[in-house]
Design a protein around this motif. Structure first.
Motif, PDB file in Angstrom:
ATOM      1  N   ILE A  49      44.122 -18.332  42.843  1.00 18.74           N
ATOM      2  CA  ILE A  49      45.007 -19.440  42.500  1.00 18.74           C
ATOM      3  C   ILE A  49      46.383 -18.923  42.125  1.00 18.74           C
ATOM      4  N   GLY A  50      46.417 -17.788  41.413  1.00 23.81           N
ATOM      5  CA  GLY A  50      47.698 -17.243  40.973  1.00 23.81           C
ATOM      6  C   GLY A  50      48.353 -16.294  41.949  1.00 23.81           C
ATOM      7  N   GLU A  51      47.714 -16.051  43.110  1.00 22.72           N
ATOM      8  CA  GLU A  51      48.216 -15.040  44.039  1.00 22.72           C
ATOM      9  C   GLU A  51      49.611 -15.364  44.544  1.00 22.72           C
ATOM     10  N   ARG A  52      49.900 -16.628  44.813  1.00 24.00           N
ATOM     11  CA  ARG A  52      51.197 -16.995  45.380  1.00 24.00           C
ATOM     12  C   ARG A  52      52.166 -17.546  44.347  1.00 24.00           C
ATOM     13  N   GLY A  53      51.751 -17.549  43.096  1.00 22.61           N
ATOM     14  CA  GLY A  53      52.656 -17.960  42.035  1.00 22.61           C
ATOM     15  C   GLY A  53      53.002 -19.436  42.031  1.00 22.61           C
ATOM     16  N   GLN A  54      52.204 -20.256  42.717  1.00 19.60           N
ATOM     17  CA  GLN A  54      52.480 -21.691  42.755  1.00 19.60           C
ATOM     18  C   GLN A  54      51.165 -22.427  42.957  1.00 19.60           C
ATOM     19  N   GLY A  55      51.244 -23.746  43.072  1.00 22.91           N
ATOM     20  CA  GLY A  55      50.043 -24.528  43.269  1.00 22.91           C
ATOM     21  C   GLY A  55      49.369 -24.224  44.592  1.00 22.91           C
ATOM     22  N   GLN A  56      48.036 -24.344  44.594  1.00 18.98           N
ATOM     23  CA  GLN A  56      47.253 -24.072  45.791  1.00 18.98           C
ATOM     24  C   GLN A  56      46.500 -25.324  46.214  1.00 18.98           C
ATOM     25  N   ASP A  57      46.483 -25.582  47.504  1.00 20.09           N
ATOM     26  CA  ASP A  57      45.683 -26.655  48.067  1.00 20.09           C
ATOM     27  C   ASP A  57      44.210 -26.278  47.889  1.00 20.09           C
ATOM     28  N   VAL A  58      43.432 -27.132  47.216  1.00 19.95           N
ATOM     29  CA  VAL A  58      42.039 -26.803  46.919  1.00 19.95           C
ATOM     30  C   VAL A  58      41.240 -26.574  48.194  1.00 19.95           C
ATOM     31  N   ARG A  59      41.473 -27.388  49.208  1.00 19.78           N
ATOM     32  CA  ARG A  59      40.713 -27.230  50.457  1.00 19.78           C
ATOM     33  C   ARG A  59      41.011 -25.884  51.114  1.00 19.78           C
ATOM     34  N   ARG A  60      42.280 -25.520  51.190  1.00 16.83           N
ATOM     35  CA  ARG A  60      42.653 -24.233  51.780  1.00 16.83           C
ATOM     36  C   ARG A  60      42.099 -23.072  50.962  1.00 16.83           C
ATOM     37  N   LEU A  61      42.136 -23.236  49.645  1.00 12.34           N
ATOM     38  CA  LEU A  61      41.601 -22.195  48.756  1.00 12.34           C
ATOM     39  C   LEU A  61      40.107 -22.007  49.004  1.00 12.34           C
ATOM     40  N   ARG A  62      39.407 -23.117  49.136  1.00  5.52           N
ATOM     41  CA  ARG A  62      37.970 -23.070  49.389  1.00  5.52           C
ATOM     42  C   ARG A  62      37.670 -22.388  50.734  1.00  5.52           C
ATOM     43  N   GLU A  63      38.453 -22.725  51.753  1.00 11.30           N
ATOM     44  CA  GLU A  63      38.262 -22.129  53.072  1.00 11.30           C
ATOM     45  C   GLU A  63      38.540 -20.630  53.043  1.00 11.30           C
ATOM     46  N   ARG A  64      39.575 -20.240  52.304  1.00 11.14           N
ATOM     47  CA  ARG A  64      39.942 -18.824  52.254  1.00 11.14           C
ATOM     48  C   ARG A  64      38.835 -17.981  51.635  1.00 11.14           C
ATOM     49  N   LEU A  65      38.135 -18.547  50.666  1.00  5.46           N
ATOM     50  CA  LEU A  65      37.075 -17.803  49.987  1.00  5.46           C
ATOM     51  C   LEU A  65      35.686 -18.081  50.565  1.00  5.46           C
ATOM     52  N   GLY A  66      35.596 -18.993  51.527  1.00  5.71           N
ATOM     53  CA  GLY A  66      34.312 -19.292  52.137  1.00  5.71           C
ATOM     54  C   GLY A  66      33.336 -19.970  51.196  1.00  5.71           C
ATOM     55  N   LEU A  67      33.839 -20.859  50.337  1.00  5.98           N
ATOM     56  CA  LEU A  67      33.003 -21.542  49.352  1.00  5.98           C
ATOM     57  C   LEU A  67      32.708 -22.964  49.802  1.00  5.98           C
ATOM     58  N   ASP A  68      31.487 -23.435  49.547  1.00  2.47           N
ATOM     59  CA  ASP A  68      31.212 -24.839  49.845  1.00  2.47           C
ATOM     60  C   ASP A  68      31.857 -25.696  48.760  1.00  2.47           C
ATOM     61  N   SER A  69      32.090 -26.969  49.081  1.00  2.00           N
ATOM     62  CA  SER A  69      32.881 -27.822  48.189  1.00  2.00           C
ATOM     63  C   SER A  69      32.212 -28.015  46.828  1.00  2.00           C
ATOM     64  N   GLY A  70      30.866 -28.126  46.811  1.00  2.00           N
ATOM     65  CA  GLY A  70      30.180 -28.331  45.538  1.00  2.00           C
ATOM     66  C   GLY A  70      30.336 -27.160  44.597  1.00  2.00           C
ATOM     67  N   TYR A  71      30.147 -25.933  45.131  1.00  2.00           N
ATOM     68  CA  TYR A  71      30.259 -24.744  44.288  1.00  2.00           C
ATOM     69  C   TYR A  71      31.702 -24.551  43.825  1.00  2.00           C
ATOM     70  N   ALA A  72      32.651 -24.755  44.734  1.00  2.00           N
ATOM     71  CA  ALA A  72      34.057 -24.614  44.351  1.00  2.00           C
ATOM     72  C   ALA A  72      34.430 -25.611  43.268  1.00  2.00           C
ATOM     73  N   SER A  73      33.904 -26.837  43.365  1.00  2.00           N
ATOM     74  CA  SER A  73      34.205 -27.856  42.352  1.00  2.00           C
ATOM     75  C   SER A  73      33.656 -27.451  40.992  1.00  2.00           C
ATOM     76  N   ARG A  74      32.454 -26.875  40.985  1.00  4.65           N
ATOM     77  CA  ARG A  74      31.876 -26.430  39.709  1.00  4.65           C
ATOM     78  C   ARG A  74      32.708 -25.317  39.086  1.00  4.65           C
ATOM     79  N   LEU A  75      33.154 -24.371  39.905  1.00  6.24           N
ATOM     80  CA  LEU A  75      33.993 -23.288  39.383  1.00  6.24           C
ATOM     81  C   LEU A  75      35.297 -23.833  38.815  1.00  6.24           C
ATOM     82  N   LEU A  76      35.914 -24.759  39.552  1.00 11.42           N
ATOM     83  CA  LEU A  76      37.185 -25.323  39.099  1.00 11.42           C
ATOM     84  C   LEU A  76      37.008 -26.123  37.811  1.00 11.42           C
ATOM     85  N   ARG A  77      35.905 -26.871  37.711  1.00  8.96           N
ATOM     86  CA  ARG A  77      35.661 -27.622  36.477  1.00  8.96           C
ATOM     87  C   ARG A  77      35.510 -26.702  35.277  1.00  8.96           C
TER      88      ARG A  77
END
Length: 301
Positions: free
Chosen positions: A43-71
Motif C-alpha cells: 500500500i505504501g510502495e507508491r506513496g499514494q492511494g492504491q486501487d484495492v482491486r489492482r492491489l489484490r491482483e498484484r498480490l494474487g489474493l482473493d477478494s474475501g481474504y484481502a478484505s479481511r486483511l484490510l479490515r
C-alpha cells in the motif's frame, strides 16, 4: 518437469519459509502475520492511494481474504479504505500516519533480516547468493506472467497498442503513422479470423501479440510488443511459441511476420526462434525484413 525438479522446488520453498520467518504469526517481531505486513508494505510502495482491486491482483489474493486483511489493518488504525467519488464501486486504500510509521519499522526489520542472511557468509558466498536470488526473482516473475486471449478492443489491449505505436514512432527513422501501416483491423484479430493475446503481470498489461488466420493463407503475427521493463523475462519468445502453437491448432503449417530494421532485438529473436528471411510478401511501408517459419505438428508451448 520431473520428480527431481518438483522435490527441489519444494525443498527450496521449505528452506526459504523457515529462514525468513514466515511460519510465525508475528512476522519480523511485529504484531501481525506476513499477509498483513506485505499488504501494508505494498500500500505504501507508491506513496499514494492504491486501487484495492489492482492491489489484490498484484498480490494474487482473493477478494474475501484481502478484505479481511484490510479490515484488520483498518481496525488497527493503519489504513483508511474509501470509495472513489466518481465510482463508489472502486475503493482506494491509503496509509495513515500510524501506518507509515509501521511500514518504516517493517522496512528496518526487513533490512536486519536481510543482513542476518548475508552476515554468516564470506564475500564470495554473498555475491553468489545475491546473484542466485536475482535469477530466482527473475524466473519466478516470468512464471507469474499470464497470457490470455482477449478482444483487441479491450481497454488493456488498447493500452498496450498505444504504447506499441508510441515506441515505433520514437524508434523508426521516419516515425510511425498507424494509418499508413498495413496493421490489421480489430476484426482480423478476432475468432475465427484470428486472435489477440494479452500478457499481464500482477494484473497489469505488459505485452500483446496478434495472430491473423486468413483463409487459405499462412498465419501471420502482428502487433507483437513487450513493455520495456519486462523484456528480460523471455516474454517475446513465449509469445512466439504460443502463437506458433495456436497457428498449428488451426491447421496452418506456415507462420509469417514482417518487421522494421530498427527493431534489431526482435530480428535476433526471430532468427533464434527458427524464422528464415524470405522475399517481401506484402507492401508494408514500414517493413525491411520479412520472415517465415514452417511449422509441423503441434508445437510445445
Amino acid at each position: 518437469m520431473d520428480a527431481t525438479q518438483i522435490d527441489q522446488v519444494r525443498r527450496f520453498n521449505r528452506t526459504v519459509t523457515e529462514r525468513v520467518g514466515v511460519l510465525h504469526d508475528h512476522y519480523l517481531g511485529r504484531d501481525r502475520p506476513i499477509g498483513e505486513a506485505r499488504l501494508l508494505w505494498e500500500i505504501g510502495e507508491r506513496g499514494q492511494g492504491q486501487d484495492v482491486r489492482r492491489l489484490r491482483e498484484r498480490l494474487g489474493l482473493d477478494s474475501g481474504y484481502a478484505s479481511r486483511l484490510l479490515r484488520s489493518l483498518e481496525t488497527d488504525g493503519l489504513v483508511t479504505v474509501e470509495p472513489q467519488p466518481r465510482d463508489r464501486r472502486v475503493r482506494t486504500v491509503r496509509l495513515t500516519e500510524a501506518g507509515r510509521a509501521e511500514r518504516a519499522a517493517l522496512d528496518s526489520s526487513s533490512d536486519e533480516l536481510a543482513g542476518s542472511l548475508l552476515e554468516p557468509l564470506n564475500a564470495a558466498q554473498r555475491t553468489r547468493l545475491v546473484a542466485a536470488m536475482a535469477e530466482v526473482d527473475r524466473l519466478l516473475t516470468a512464471a507469474t506472467v499470464t497470457l490470455d486471449a482477449v478482444d483487441p478492443d479491450h481497454p488493456d489491449a488498447q493500452d498496450c497498442l498505444r504504447s506499441y505505436f508510441a515506441e515505433l514512432q520514437e524508434r523508426f527513422e521516419t516515425g510511425f503513422d498507424p494509418a499508413r501501416s498495413l496493421l490489421p483491423d480489430a476484426g482480423e484479430l478476432r475468432p475465427p479470423h484470428g486472435l489477440f493475446l494479452l500478457a499481464r503481470l500482477h494484473g497489469e498489461p505488459v505485452g500483446c501479440a496478434g495472430l491473423k488466420l486468413p483463409p487459405g493463407a499462412p498465419a501471420e503475427i502482428k502487433r507483437m510488443w513487450v513493455a520495456p521493463h519486462v523484456r528480460s523475462l523471455g516474454l517475446g519468445r513465449r509469445f512466439l511459441a504460443e502463437l506458433e502453437a495456436r497457428a498449428a491448432e488451426h491447421g496452418r503449417d506456415v507462420l509469417r511476420l514482417d518487421t522494421n530494421k530498427a527493431l534489431t532485438a526482435a530480428i535476433s529473436l526471430y532468427h533464434s526462434h527458427g524464422f528464415q528471411e524470405v522475399p517481401a510478401f506484402n507492401d508494408e511501408p514500414y517493413a525491411h525484413h520479412w520472415f517465415e517459419k514452417h511449422i509441423t505438428g503441434r508445437p510445445c508451448r
